[in-house]
Design an enzyme around this catalytic site. Structure first.
Site, mmCIF file in Angstrom:
data_model
loop_
_atom_site.group_PDB
_atom_site.id
_atom_site.type_symbol
_atom_site.label_atom_id
_atom_site.label_comp_id
_atom_site.label_asym_id
_atom_site.label_seq_id
_atom_site.Cartn_x
_atom_site.Cartn_y
_atom_site.Cartn_z
ATOM 1 N N CYS A 1 -153.630 -38.521 45.242
ATOM 2 C CA CYS A 1 -152.431 -39.017 44.561
ATOM 3 C C CYS A 1 -152.136 -40.456 44.975
ATOM 4 O O CYS A 1 -151.743 -41.275 44.150
ATOM 5 C CB CYS A 1 -151.210 -38.164 44.913
ATOM 6 S SG CYS A 1 -151.518 -36.407 45.007
ATOM 7 N N ASP A 2 -152.301 -40.776 46.249
ATOM 8 C CA ASP A 2 -151.756 -42.036 46.772
ATOM 9 C C ASP A 2 -152.800 -43.037 47.261
ATOM 10 O O ASP A 2 -152.446 -44.158 47.632
ATOM 11 C CB ASP A 2 -150.791 -41.725 47.941
ATOM 12 C CG ASP A 2 -149.641 -40.835 47.482
ATOM 13 O OD1 ASP A 2 -149.220 -40.981 46.332
ATOM 14 O OD2 ASP A 2 -149.181 -40.003 48.283
ATOM 15 N N CYS B 1 -151.637 -36.426 50.350
ATOM 16 C CA CYS B 1 -152.510 -36.341 49.176
ATOM 17 C C CYS B 1 -153.187 -37.677 48.900
ATOM 18 O O CYS B 1 -152.611 -38.567 48.260
ATOM 19 C CB CYS B 1 -151.692 -35.898 47.963
ATOM 20 S SG CYS B 1 -152.677 -35.826 46.457
#
Ligand code: FAD
Ligand code: NAP
Length: 314
Positions: free
Chosen positions: A139-140, A136
């Site tokens: 997300c990261d 992701c």
């Protein structure tokens, strides 16, 4: 806490399919109960711009899903934060157990559990998950500001992730096992035009390399599919974007499924092999897997559930 809840329609999943089914079932006065699962809002909550949701030239995935949830609540859907751990479809009323300990019974069920990210299956991938290996970018990606990263895959997700990562990383290497991407042309164009990206065609990933203490990724060893020659691509982050598998574990033994695990539905219908159980969205879609197609199937499932209940309950 209530331990047993009955509803006319139980909707499992809170992606575009689940929320659309909820809107339609609520407006049909079926008072549905929707169980959100561990990813409230579904896959679109892990992306940024969505540019193909009709009516919004550009909308952030998480914002779109908040709006869908608001819509479902506003028309009367009961939304429960729980995850279904088992479901019994052999007899009506159907029943399901939640991770919370609650039991849900229902006269009809709409399954909209979507899909989950696939992984390469390498031991080193497992070892570095959360320490530089991710599925992701949204997300990261932020953790890789000023660093080099690599992405594996050749579909829309891989190209979108690679483009998104150029906002942070100094260089993004896309590794693909063929010499053609399957991503949409417009995304390919953006990728090719971006000065921060490099594409390594015809390569598979052999191993993720890194240090043990502190744990962290330092590169990936890739292999040319024809020559077998190996190369190391230095990177601090490695993003796996090789597609998704349907989340059908709950029902694989109870419903007819295709070989990839997608739930089989009737032609022009969301009806499964068990009367009263309907399936919508990525869970059943081997072909399109889009937010709008999932929403469309959610609508169909609610209308078919309404018809089923009217015919079976009189
Ligand atoms: P999902 O969105 O997968 O939702 C599944 C839901 O089921 C989740 O809420 C989960 O918590 C729940 N669930 C699962 N198991 C259980 C359980 N046991 N109990 C209870 N709940 C459960 N499509 C587009 O059209 N445009 C885009 O720009 C786009 N971008 C994307 C970007 C990324 C990074 C990804 C991964 C996908 C993208 N897609 C896009 C595809 C789109 O997100 C999916 O097609 C769509 O979300 C599928 O909707 P769904 O409702 O079927 O399932
Ligand atoms: P996908 O379209 O199935 O693509 C998966 C990619 O990963 C393919 O390029 C595939 O290679 C590669 N791959 C698969 N297994 C691999 C392995 N073991 N090792 C190396 N590479 C591997 O998956 P997706 O990109 O996640 O997209 C899923 C669905 O969501 C699609 O329908 C897509 O259109 C949709 N989506 C849409 C948007 C958008 O509309 N903007 C954005 C994201 C996703 P091959 O090409 O060789 O098969």
């Amino acid at each position: 806490m209530e331990t047993s809840r009955h509803s006319r329609v139980l909707i499992v999943g809170s992606g575009p399919a689940g929320y659309t089914a909820a809107v339609y079932a609520s407006r049909a006065m079926l008072e549905p109960l929707l169980v959100q699962g561990i990813q409230p809002g579904g896959q679109l909550t892990i992306t940024t711009d969505v540019e193909n949701w009709p009516g919004d030239r550009e909308v952030m995935g998480p914002d779109l899903m908040v709006r869908m949830e608001d819509h479902a609540r506003a028309v009367g859907t009961k939304i429960v934060s729980d995850h279904i751990t088992s479901i019994e479809l052999a007899a009506r009323p159907f029943s399901a157990e939640g991770d919370s300990g609650a039991t849900y019974t229902a006269d009809a069920v709409i399954l909209a559990t979507g899909a989950q990210a696939n992984w390469l299956g390498l031991p080193s991938e497992e070892k570095f998950k959360g320490f530089g290996v991710s599925a992701c970018a949204t997300c990261d990606g932020f953790f890789y500001r000023g660093k080099e990263v690599a992405v594996v895959g050749g579909g829309n997700t891989a190209v979108e992730e690679a483009l998104f990562l150029t906002n942070f990383a100094t260089k993004v290497t896309l590794i693909h096992r063929r010499d053609k991407l399957r991503a949409d042309r417009i995304l390919q164009h953006r990728l090719f035009e971006n000065p921060k990206t490099e594409i390594l065609w015809d390569h598979t990933v052999d191993e993720i390399l890194g240090s043990d203490s502190p744990p962290g990724v330092e590169g990936v060893r890739i292999r040319h599919v024809r020559s077998g020659q190996t190369t190391v691509v230095p990177c601090a982050g490695f993003f796996v974007a090789i597609g998704h598998s349907p989340a059908s574990e709950l029902v694989r033994d109870q419903l007819e499924t295709h070989s990839g695990g997608y739930v089989v539905t009737g032609p022009d219908s969301t009806a499964t092999s068990v009367p009263g159980v309907f399936a919508a969205g990525d869970l059943t879609d081997r072909e399109f897997r889009q937010a709008v197609t999932s929403a469309g199937m959610g609508c169909m499932a609610a209308l078919e559930a309404e018809r089923f209940l009217a015919e079976s309950d009189g």
